[in-house]
Design a protein around this motif. Structure first.
Motif, PDB file in Angstrom:
ATOM      1  N   VAL A  75       0.841  -1.202   0.000  1.00  0.00           N
ATOM      2  CA  VAL A  75       0.000   0.000   0.000  1.00  0.00           C
ATOM      3  C   VAL A  75       0.874   1.250   0.000  1.00  0.00           C
ATOM      4  O   VAL A  75       0.606   2.201  -0.746  1.00  0.00           O
ATOM      5  N   GLU A  76       1.911   1.247   0.797  1.00  0.00           N
ATOM      6  CA  GLU A  76       2.826   2.392   0.857  1.00  0.00           C
ATOM      7  C   GLU A  76       3.440   2.665  -0.528  1.00  0.00           C
ATOM      8  O   GLU A  76       3.483   3.820  -0.976  1.00  0.00           O
ATOM      9  N   GLU A  77       3.897   1.621  -1.198  1.00  0.00           N
ATOM     10  CA  GLU A  77       4.482   1.761  -2.537  1.00  0.00           C
ATOM     11  C   GLU A  77       3.436   2.245  -3.549  1.00  0.00           C
ATOM     12  O   GLU A  77       3.722   3.103  -4.387  1.00  0.00           O
ATOM     13  N   ALA A  78       2.231   1.691  -3.475  1.00  0.00           N
ATOM     14  CA  ALA A  78       1.166   2.080  -4.399  1.00  0.00           C
ATOM     15  C   ALA A  78       0.782   3.547  -4.203  1.00  0.00           C
ATOM     16  O   ALA A  78       0.601   4.284  -5.183  1.00  0.00           O
ATOM     17  N   LEU A  79       0.665   3.974  -2.953  1.00  0.00           N
ATOM     18  CA  LEU A  79       0.313   5.369  -2.676  1.00  0.00           C
ATOM     19  C   LEU A  79       1.399   6.330  -3.128  1.00  0.00           C
ATOM     20  O   LEU A  79       1.119   7.465  -3.516  1.00  0.00           O
ATOM     21  N   ALA A  80       2.639   5.872  -3.106  1.00  0.00           N
ATOM     22  CA  ALA A  80       3.763   6.708  -3.537  1.00  0.00           C
ATOM     23  C   ALA A  80       3.921   6.698  -5.054  1.00  0.00           C
ATOM     24  O   ALA A  80       4.781   7.398  -5.592  1.00  0.00           O
ATOM     25  N   GLY A  81       3.110   5.870  -5.736  1.00  0.00           N
ATOM     26  CA  GLY A  81       3.173   5.816  -7.193  1.00  0.00           C
ATOM     27  C   GLY A  81       4.293   4.946  -7.729  1.00  0.00           C
ATOM     28  O   GLY A  81       4.616   5.008  -8.906  1.00  0.00           O
ATOM     29  N   ARG A  82       4.901   4.131  -6.867  1.00  0.00           N
ATOM     30  CA  ARG A  82       5.998   3.268  -7.304  1.00  0.00           C
ATOM     31  C   ARG A  82       5.521   1.943  -7.859  1.00  0.00           C
ATOM     32  O   ARG A  82       6.295   1.169  -8.371  1.00  0.00           O
ATOM     33  N   ILE A  83       4.215   1.697  -7.743  1.00  0.00           N
ATOM     34  CA  ILE A  83       3.592   0.505  -8.317  1.00  0.00           C
ATOM     35  C   ILE A  83       2.517   1.017  -9.263  1.00  0.00           C
ATOM     36  O   ILE A  83       1.728   1.885  -8.895  1.00  0.00           O
ATOM     37  N   GLY A  84       2.473   0.452 -10.465  1.00  0.00           N
ATOM     38  CA  GLY A  84       1.490   0.883 -11.442  1.00  0.00           C
ATOM     39  C   GLY A  84       0.065   0.612 -11.021  1.00  0.00           C
ATOM     40  O   GLY A  84      -0.185  -0.127 -10.065  1.00  0.00           O
ATOM     41  N   ALA A  85      -0.863   1.180 -11.729  1.00  0.00           N
ATOM     42  CA  ALA A  85      -2.273   1.036 -11.409  1.00  0.00           C
ATOM     43  C   ALA A  85      -2.726  -0.411 -11.416  1.00  0.00           C
ATOM     44  O   ALA A  85      -3.631  -0.792 -10.701  1.00  0.00           O
ATOM     45  N   GLY A  86      -2.086  -1.251 -12.194  1.00  0.00           N
ATOM     46  CA  GLY A  86      -2.445  -2.655 -12.244  1.00  0.00           C
ATOM     47  C   GLY A  86      -1.649  -3.500 -11.271  1.00  0.00           C
ATOM     48  O   GLY A  86      -1.775  -4.697 -11.235  1.00  0.00           O
ATOM     49  N   GLY A  87      -0.778  -2.889 -10.480  1.00  0.00           N
ATOM     50  CA  GLY A  87       0.001  -3.615  -9.501  1.00  0.00           C
ATOM     51  C   GLY A  87       1.351  -4.069  -9.993  1.00  0.00           C
ATOM     52  O   GLY A  87       2.033  -4.831  -9.340  1.00  0.00           O
ATOM     53  N   GLU A  88       1.758  -3.592 -11.174  1.00  0.00           N
ATOM     54  CA  GLU A  88       3.047  -4.004 -11.701  1.00  0.00           C
ATOM     55  C   GLU A  88       4.181  -3.350 -10.967  1.00  0.00           C
ATOM     56  O   GLU A  88       4.088  -2.279 -10.492  1.00  0.00           O
TER      57      GLU A  88
END
Length: 88
Positions: A75-88
């Motif tokens: 979640v931390e990585e996703a919120l920071a934009g380090r994981i793409g919208a699809g989870g890549e």
């Protein structure tokens, strides 16, 4: 949202959906091995986590997140934009 806020929200979700005492949860806590959560609870928590955190957690990723810390990190990585919208 910082790491401690994400952890606090996950603890609240575990209390709500898994009938888990939040004081017994830390980042090393495993959902199945330590908390004996079943797959239905885990799927429900994934859906709620996506809504509460505003991130996408693809099924193939969700099944690899075995500990509270793994979810917090994702979640931390996703919120920071380090994981793409699809989870890549």
């Amino acid at each position: 949202m910082n790491r401690s806020e994400i952890l606090a929200e996950l603890k609240a979700m575990l209390a709500e959906f898994g009938d888990v005492d939040p004081e017994q949860v830390d980042e090393q806590t495993a959902f199945i091995a330590d908390l004996a959560l079943d797959s239905l609870v885990l799927v429900r928590m994934t859906v709620v986590a996506e809504e509460r955190f505003g991130v996408r957690i693809p099924d193939e990723v969700a099944w690899e997140l075995h500990t509270v810390g793994a979810v917090v990190g994702y979640v931390e990585e996703a919120l920071a934009g380090r994981i793409g919208a699809g989870g890549e």
